[in-house]
Design an enzyme around this catalytic site. Structure first.
Site, PDB file in Angstrom:
ATOM      1  N   ASN A  91      -1.541  -7.757   6.138  1.00  0.00           N
ATOM      2  CA  ASN A  91      -0.227  -8.488   5.928  1.00  0.00           C
ATOM      3  C   ASN A  91       0.397  -7.498   6.473  1.00  0.00           C
ATOM      4  O   ASN A  91       0.384  -5.984   6.736  1.00  0.00           O
ATOM      5  CB  ASN A  91      -0.135  -8.687   4.393  1.00  0.00           C
ATOM      6  CG  ASN A  91       0.852  -7.424   4.227  1.00  0.00           C
ATOM      7  OD1 ASN A  91       2.130  -7.284   4.024  1.00  0.00           O
ATOM      8  ND2 ASN A  91       0.108  -6.141   3.396  1.00  0.00           N
ATOM      9  N   PHE A 150       8.934  -5.780   4.583  1.00  0.00           N
ATOM     10  CA  PHE A 150       9.716  -5.239   3.860  1.00  0.00           C
ATOM     11  C   PHE A 150      10.104  -6.688   3.644  1.00  0.00           C
ATOM     12  O   PHE A 150      11.766  -6.008   3.744  1.00  0.00           O
ATOM     13  CB  PHE A 150      10.168  -3.832   4.000  1.00  0.00           C
ATOM     14  CG  PHE A 150       9.301  -2.843   3.194  1.00  0.00           C
ATOM     15  CD1 PHE A 150       8.587  -2.927   3.031  1.00  0.00           C
ATOM     16  CD2 PHE A 150       9.800  -1.472   3.300  1.00  0.00           C
ATOM     17  CE1 PHE A 150       7.533  -1.931   2.058  1.00  0.00           C
ATOM     18  CE2 PHE A 150       9.811  -0.268   2.891  1.00  0.00           C
ATOM     19  CZ  PHE A 150       8.511  -1.122   3.065  1.00  0.00           C
ATOM     20  N   SER A 191       3.509   2.670   3.335  1.00  0.00           N
ATOM     21  CA  SER A 191       3.273   0.940   4.460  1.00  0.00           C
ATOM     22  C   SER A 191       3.520   0.729   5.362  1.00  0.00           C
ATOM     23  O   SER A 191       4.268   1.788   5.870  1.00  0.00           O
ATOM     24  CB  SER A 191       4.219  -0.472   4.076  1.00  0.00           C
ATOM     25  OG  SER A 191       4.569  -0.974   4.521  1.00  0.00           O
ATOM     26  N   ASN A 226       4.054  -1.311   7.509  1.00  0.00           N
ATOM     27  CA  ASN A 226       4.709  -2.125   8.247  1.00  0.00           C
ATOM     28  C   ASN A 226       5.939  -1.725   8.198  1.00  0.00           C
ATOM     29  O   ASN A 226       6.807  -3.180   9.246  1.00  0.00           O
ATOM     30  CB  ASN A 226       4.149  -3.781   7.811  1.00  0.00           C
ATOM     31  CG  ASN A 226       2.960  -4.153   7.459  1.00  0.00           C
ATOM     32  OD1 ASN A 226       1.785  -4.001   8.426  1.00  0.00           O
ATOM     33  ND2 ASN A 226       2.569  -3.843   5.722  1.00  0.00           N
ATOM     34  N   THR A 227       6.001  -0.466   8.241  1.00  0.00           N
ATOM     35  CA  THR A 227       7.346  -0.275   8.712  1.00  0.00           C
ATOM     36  C   THR A 227       7.615   1.092   9.767  1.00  0.00           C
ATOM     37  O   THR A 227       7.059   2.154   8.835  1.00  0.00           O
ATOM     38  CB  THR A 227       8.793   0.375   6.926  1.00  0.00           C
ATOM     39  OG1 THR A 227       9.083  -0.995   7.108  1.00  0.00           O
ATOM     40  CG2 THR A 227       9.675   0.995   7.748  1.00  0.00           C
ATOM     41  N   LYS A 263       4.107   6.092  -3.737  1.00  0.00           N
ATOM     42  CA  LYS A 263       3.068   5.514  -3.244  1.00  0.00           C
ATOM     43  C   LYS A 263       2.335   6.016  -1.715  1.00  0.00           C
ATOM     44  O   LYS A 263       2.797   5.930  -1.179  1.00  0.00           O
ATOM     45  CB  LYS A 263       3.723   3.907  -3.838  1.00  0.00           C
ATOM     46  CG  LYS A 263       2.162   3.129  -3.411  1.00  0.00           C
ATOM     47  CD  LYS A 263       2.640   1.670  -3.208  1.00  0.00           C
ATOM     48  CE  LYS A 263       1.205   0.810  -3.353  1.00  0.00           C
ATOM     49  NZ  LYS A 263       2.235  -0.395  -3.352  1.00  0.00           N
ATOM     50  N   ASN A 269      -1.806   2.418  -0.958  1.00  0.00           N
ATOM     51  CA  ASN A 269      -1.002   0.935  -0.954  1.00  0.00           C
ATOM     52  C   ASN A 269      -1.784   0.427   0.333  1.00  0.00           C
ATOM     53  O   ASN A 269      -3.321   0.691   0.348  1.00  0.00           O
ATOM     54  CB  ASN A 269       0.103   1.663   0.251  1.00  0.00           C
ATOM     55  CG  ASN A 269       1.276   0.101  -0.001  1.00  0.00           C
ATOM     56  OD1 ASN A 269       0.875  -0.973   0.824  1.00  0.00           O
ATOM     57  ND2 ASN A 269       2.652   0.651   0.546  1.00  0.00           N
TER      58      ASN A 269
HETATM   59  C1  LIG Z   1       0.661  -8.962   1.054  1.00  0.00           C
HETATM   60  C2  LIG Z   1       1.155  -7.960   0.321  1.00  0.00           C
HETATM   61  C3  LIG Z   1       2.622  -7.306   0.351  1.00  0.00           C
HETATM   62  C4  LIG Z   1       2.477  -6.124  -0.250  1.00  0.00           C
HETATM   63  N1  LIG Z   1       3.742  -5.721  -0.289  1.00  0.00           N
HETATM   64  C5  LIG Z   1       3.463  -4.444  -0.403  1.00  0.00           C
HETATM   65  C6  LIG Z   1       5.369  -3.727  -0.665  1.00  0.00           C
HETATM   66  O1  LIG Z   1       6.335  -4.565  -0.340  1.00  0.00           O
HETATM   67  N2  LIG Z   1       5.600  -2.703  -1.038  1.00  0.00           N
HETATM   68  C7  LIG Z   1       4.354  -1.813  -1.881  1.00  0.00           C
HETATM   69  O2  LIG Z   1       4.241  -0.779  -2.593  1.00  0.00           O
HETATM   70  N3  LIG Z   1       3.094  -2.046  -2.048  1.00  0.00           N
HETATM   71  C8  LIG Z   1       3.497  -4.109  -0.958  1.00  0.00           C
HETATM   72  N4  LIG Z   1       1.408  -3.992  -1.003  1.00  0.00           N
HETATM   73  C9  LIG Z   1       0.511  -3.211  -1.386  1.00  0.00           C
HETATM   74  C10 LIG Z   1       0.262  -3.375  -2.759  1.00  0.00           C
HETATM   75  O3  LIG Z   1       0.745  -3.390  -3.722  1.00  0.00           O
HETATM   76  C11 LIG Z   1      -1.733  -3.024  -2.905  1.00  0.00           C
HETATM   77  O4  LIG Z   1      -1.307  -1.436  -2.890  1.00  0.00           O
HETATM   78  C12 LIG Z   1      -2.768  -3.078  -2.085  1.00  0.00           C
HETATM   79  O5  LIG Z   1      -2.849  -4.574  -1.768  1.00  0.00           O
HETATM   80  C13 LIG Z   1      -4.229  -2.672  -2.566  1.00  0.00           C
HETATM   81  O6  LIG Z   1      -4.073  -3.393  -3.625  1.00  0.00           O
HETATM   82  P1  LIG Z   1      -5.154  -4.741  -3.568  1.00  0.00           P
HETATM   83  O7  LIG Z   1      -6.161  -4.326  -3.557  1.00  0.00           O
HETATM   84  O8  LIG Z   1      -5.252  -5.436  -5.067  1.00  0.00           O
HETATM   85  O9  LIG Z   1      -4.684  -5.687  -3.203  1.00  0.00           O
HETATM   86  C14 LIG Z   1       1.666  -5.561  -0.441  1.00  0.00           C
HETATM   87  C15 LIG Z   1       0.230  -5.888  -0.775  1.00  0.00           C
HETATM   88  C16 LIG Z   1      -0.399  -7.121  -0.030  1.00  0.00           C
HETATM   89  C17 LIG Z   1      -1.080  -7.665  -0.441  1.00  0.00           C
END
Ligand SMILES: Cc1cc2nc3c(=O)[nH]c(=O)nc-3n(C[C@H](O)[C@H](O)[C@H](O)COP(=O)(O)O)c2cc1C
Length: 375
Positions: A116, A120, A181, A183-184, A219, A248
């Site tokens: 992704n 934000f 993140s 992405n920022t 985080k 993350n």
């Molecule tokens: C589509 C998507 C959007 C995410 N948006 C955020 C976010 O806004 N803030 C954040 O701290 N982590 C965000 N994450 C990261 C997740 O909270 C997590 O840390 C990461 O995906 C690893 O865990 P997972 O393998 O269970 O997905 C996002 C992950 C995905 C897949």
């Protein structure tokens, strides 16, 4: 049953499917009797001592929801109905922003992964605050995950985090500074010791005024070097942070796939080991004194158990939930009990950090550690 629903959902684009899922969860949240009943039935799967305490937060069990799924805090009750022991909303920024152009969310089922680059996207902290204020059911902690607007220069990032604390901290049970993140642009630079110290001090100071006693987490990224993890832990301890959320998404692409070239953060199964390596390192560096919430690639009870043993006091899931569906929490809880019993643990709490106390068999460790450079 979710297999069929997932097959249909996966016919839609990833983001459309996400929107549809969130709409259903939001509707579910309005049926308060049903939410209570569903949650009670899921928690009935806990026939062992599963409760954990993380930085003062009392969790019924160690499986919580990660940030990013419910960015706007619009479906918290529906998510709690599914049994999560805590729900983290956000990432929220002070002002609404659209995020990156679509498409920005990609499924890679062959690797049980997502990429992704949402960026934000959110309607702003005040809008989420309205949603949180409207809630009246509080069966479990809700965390607020905060970040900075894309157009705020990095030198002014602190202002954005502090503004989010003002708006959101009084309405959440814990606060998460998201400095990881991918992405920022530039955000991850905030993990560097000098900037991190300034950021955490400012946020902590404001938090102590507007919502005293609420735990503050940071985080972090799975792409930190082992030495950088040590530095973050040292800063966190020096600043009196209450815990870390590790991790993350990763910018690494440990496999070949046509979608691997898409920019953004990779999550799901390929993120599991990098996250675990950071958890192990952070636990070791702090001597187990800094509470850790482990996140990355949790799909099964074994994955939960592995993170607990590595040093996490609780875990969060995101991508696993997309692939496994609404029955996931129950399945994880049913599977965790036998794993604890097998190894002679009488509670989840006893398993936390177990790998650091009992040296594993000599042959088992180097192989796993060698597979990831961070270990
Ligand atoms: C589509 C998507 C959007 C995410 N948006 C955020 C976010 O806004 N803030 C954040 O701290 N982590 C965000 N994450 C990261 C997740 O909270 C997590 O840390 C990461 O995906 C690893 O865990 P997972 O393998 O269970 O997905 C996002 C992950 C995905 C897949």
């Amino acid at each position: 049953m979710y297999r069929i629903a997932r097959a249909l959902l996966f016919l839609l684009s990833a983001e459309r499917a996400h929107r549809l899922g969130m709409t259903l969860l939001r509707w579910l949240g309005h049926l308060s009797g049903m939410c209570r009943g569903m949650r009670a039935r899921t928690l009935a799967a806990v026939t062992y001592d599963a409760s954990v305490k993380v930085a003062g937060l009392e969790l019924a069990h160690p499986v919580a929801l990660a940030a990013g799924l419910d960015k706007e805090a619009e479906a918290v009750d529906g998510l709690l109905a599914l049994g999560f022991s805590a729900v983290e909303v956000g990432t929220l920024t002070p002002r609404a922003q659209p995020g990156n152009p679509k498409p920005r969310l990609f499924r890679i089922p062959e690797h049980r992964a997502l990429i992704n680059r949402m960026g934000f996207n959110n309607h702003g902290a005040a809008n989420a605050a309205e949603h949180l204020r409207a809630r009246s059911w509080h069966p479990a902690p809700v965390g607020v995950n905060i970040g900075k607007n894309k157009d705020t220069p990095l030198e002014r990032a602190v202002d954005d985090y502090v503004a989010c604390v003002d708006t959101l901290a009084p309405l959440g049970d814990y606060v998460v500074v998201n400095a990881s993140s991918p992405n920022t642009p530039g955000l991850r630079k905030l993990q560097e010791p000098e900037q991190l110290t300034a950021l955490l001090r400012a946020v902590k100071e404001r938090l102590s005024r507007v919502a005293p006693g609420k735990p503050l987490f940071l985080k972090i990224a799975p792409d930190l070097t082992p030495e950088a993890v040590d530095e973050v832990v040292d800063v966190a301890l020096a600043c009196g942070l209450d815990g870390l959320i590790a991790t993350n998404t990763t910018i690494a692409r440990p496999f070949e796939h046509p979608l691997a070239k898409e920019a953004g953060g990779l999550s799901g199964a390929p993120a599991r080991e990098p996250a675990n390596a950071v958890i192990r390192r952070a636990f070791a560096r702090s001597g187990g004194t800094l509470p850790l919430i482990g996140v990355g690639g949790v799909f099964t009870a074994e994955d939960v158990y592995e993170k607990l043993r590595a040093g996490a006091s609780a875990v969060q899931v995101y991508t696993g939930f997309i692939y496994e569906g609404p029955g996931m929490v129950r399945r994880l809880l049913e599977g965790l009990g036998p794993l604890l019993a097998r190894d002679g643990f009488r509670s989840v709490r006893e398993a936390i950090g177990a790998d650091h106390r009992v040296p594993p068999p000599a042959a088992a460790v180097p192989e796993r550690q060698a597979s990831h450079p961070q270990a």
